[in-house]
Design a protein around this motif. Structure first.
Motif, PDB file in Angstrom:
ATOM      1  N   ALA A   1       1.177  -1.189   0.444  1.00 18.70           N
ATOM      2  CA  ALA A   1      -0.163  -0.133  -0.024  1.00 18.70           C
ATOM      3  C   ALA A   1       0.983   1.036   0.156  1.00 18.70           C
ATOM      4  O   ALA A   1       0.690   2.295  -0.602  1.00 18.70           O
ATOM      5  CB  ALA A   1      -1.005  -0.004   1.514  1.00 18.70           C
ATOM      6  N   SER A   2       1.946   0.911   0.822  1.00 13.85           N
ATOM      7  CA  SER A   2       2.997   2.078   0.735  1.00 13.85           C
ATOM      8  C   SER A   2       3.377   2.380  -0.231  1.00 13.85           C
ATOM      9  O   SER A   2       3.612   3.625  -1.154  1.00 13.85           O
ATOM     10  CB  SER A   2       3.714   2.333   1.549  1.00 13.85           C
ATOM     11  N   PHE A   3       4.500   1.348  -1.083  1.00 14.21           N
ATOM     12  CA  PHE A   3       4.803   1.488  -2.494  1.00 14.21           C
ATOM     13  C   PHE A   3       3.582   1.873  -3.756  1.00 14.21           C
ATOM     14  O   PHE A   3       4.814   2.480  -4.797  1.00 14.21           O
ATOM     15  CB  PHE A   3       5.919  -0.216  -3.019  1.00 14.21           C
ATOM     16  N   ALA A   4       2.688   1.623  -3.460  1.00 15.50           N
ATOM     17  CA  ALA A   4       1.582   2.245  -4.084  1.00 15.50           C
ATOM     18  C   ALA A   4       2.033   3.450  -5.353  1.00 15.50           C
ATOM     19  O   ALA A   4       1.770   4.085  -6.360  1.00 15.50           O
ATOM     20  CB  ALA A   4       0.004   1.875  -3.964  1.00 15.50           C
ATOM     21  N   SER A   5       2.286   4.279  -3.487  1.00 15.14           N
ATOM     22  CA  SER A   5       2.264   6.012  -3.385  1.00 15.14           C
ATOM     23  C   SER A   5       3.530   6.035  -5.010  1.00 15.14           C
ATOM     24  O   SER A   5       3.687   7.532  -5.128  1.00 15.14           O
ATOM     25  CB  SER A   5       2.191   6.603  -2.301  1.00 15.14           C
ATOM     26  N   LEU A   6       3.813   5.491  -4.625  1.00 13.67           N
ATOM     27  CA  LEU A   6       5.246   5.457  -6.091  1.00 13.67           C
ATOM     28  C   LEU A   6       5.215   6.015  -7.101  1.00 13.67           C
ATOM     29  O   LEU A   6       6.039   7.142  -8.143  1.00 13.67           O
ATOM     30  CB  LEU A   6       6.205   4.721  -5.971  1.00 13.67           C
TER      31      LEU A   6
END
Length: 389
Positions: free
Chosen positions: A243-248
């Motif tokens: 979920a955090s990496f999707a913000s990349l």
């Protein structure tokens, strides 16, 4: 006056982004309070999309009759009222009813503002303005997240609504600036005319641009919606980390649009579009490379975002040059409608592919749409150039 009006338009682009991510951020709590199924969020987004498509197609007639400033003011005011309605809703049906004016307001202001900037400002400002849309889209979920710490999703909608009401007041006070700016450039421009949908689609090369825009939006929205699921279900990354990496992707597109502003005027819209789509395709390949660790996949998400950065604003900014300044509002209205259809249709389509075949096709899906967008923009450029000659 020039800089003051530009500041107002920057604020308006932030306001465009503020509500865009609210429903997704609030829905896990909203659907419980409203007694609605978690899947019902799709119905709300479809209603909003229908409204945006409809008002985008009408934007030409509305802007020619009332002017870009008034259309922007009324549209922002309409979205503010709709968001306030969301905050006061006690049932799913009420949410659906308020989604109608929200969609109508969002589509009209998007088309009117994009055309006004395409006519009156340089490509660098178009890139930076869309960067500011990303700022608004990032701020909205933070506001909602703060309110959700107390379980108050309605408070999040109220805060964004108040910000929209404040912006509508600023736009109302700035209406004389819009008129003055238009009067200053009126002598340099042919008189704009309202075109029907059929006449607009007859503009040489425009149908190709519409399909290219559709393909671009497929890349952008599919990347956003399915990145986390791809990382967790196919790449084996934990759900919270995914979920955090999707913000990349958002990091790439927002930073890219900021950087694009420094080179857009020098390279021109066509080169920026071409370079951006090629970078999108390279990023998709990186996301799909199955060897080694997941570092390359994560870098690929940033690269896809960087590639997406110039495409949307440059397609819009090139519209007056491609199809005539007198036709630009009609053309941009149809382009916006095509974009909204793309963002609505293509991510669910990939959902069906992921469910029935494999979510591992995520990078291939993105790559194929990027390749289609590149081919269509290149062909449309040839068609438009032939028409000029």
């Amino acid at each position: 006056m020039y800089m003051l009006l530009l500041a107002v338009i920057y604020l308006a682009f932030i306001s465009l982004g503020l509500p865009d991510s609210l429903l997704g951020a609030a829905w896990p709590v909203m659907h419980v309070d409203l007694g609605a199924s978690v899947s019902y969020a799709g119905a709300v987004t479809i209603i909003i999309s229908i409204g945006t498509v409809f008002s985008s197609l009408l934007s030409d007639r509305l802007t020619n009759r009332f002017g870009a400033g008034k259309v922007t003011f009324i549209s922002v005011l309409l979205t503010a009222v709709a968001l306030l309605g969301f905050s006061a809703s006690d049932s799913f049906i009420e949410i659906c009813l308020w989604a109608i004016p929200y969609g109508l307001g969002a589509g009209a202001v998007d088309a009117a503002l994009n055309n006004y900037v395409a006519l009156h400002y340089t490509s660098r400002h178009m890139s930076w303005l869309h960067c500011f849309w990303g700022v608004g889209a990032a701020i909205g979920p933070y506001i909602m997240g703060y309110c959700l710490t107390g379980g108050d999703w309605r408070g999040g909608y109220r805060i964004i609504s108040c910000l929209q009401f404040g912006l509508s007041a600023i736009i109302m006070l700035s209406l004389p600036l819009w008129k003055k700016r238009s009067a200053e450039t009126a002598a340099e421009e042919p008189e704009e005319r309202a075109l029907g949908l059929i006449d607009t689609l007859k503009l040489r090369g425009l149908p190709l641009v519409l399909v290219a825009f559709f393909a671009y939006c497929a890349v952008e929205q599919t990347s956003i919606l399915w990145a986390s699921s791809y990382l967790s279900q196919y790449r084996g990354i934990s759900e919270d980390a995914a979920a955090s990496f999707a913000s990349l992707f958002f990091l790439g597109i927002t930073a890219g649009r900021f950087l694009n502003g420094f080179i857009a005027d020098k390279l021109g819209d066509k080169k920026m579009i071409r370079i951006g789509i090629i970078i999108m395709a390279v990023g998709a390949i990186a996301v799909g490379i199955p060897i080694g660790s997941n570092i390359l996949t994560l870098i690929g998400l940033v690269v896809v975002g960087l590639g997406c950065a110039p495409v949307y604003p440059c397609i819009i900014h090139a519209t007056p040059d491609n199809f005539g300044r007198e036709n630009s509002q009609a053309a941009i209205g149809v382009e916006m409608a095509s974009a909204y259809i793309g963002t609505t249709v293509t991510p669910p389509l990939f959902g069906l592919i992921a469910e029935h075949i494999s979510i591992g096709l995520y990078p291939l899906y993105i790559f194929l749409f990027a390749a289609a967008a590149l081919a269509l923009t290149e062909i449309s450029s040839v068609v438009v150039n032939k028409c000029r000659n």
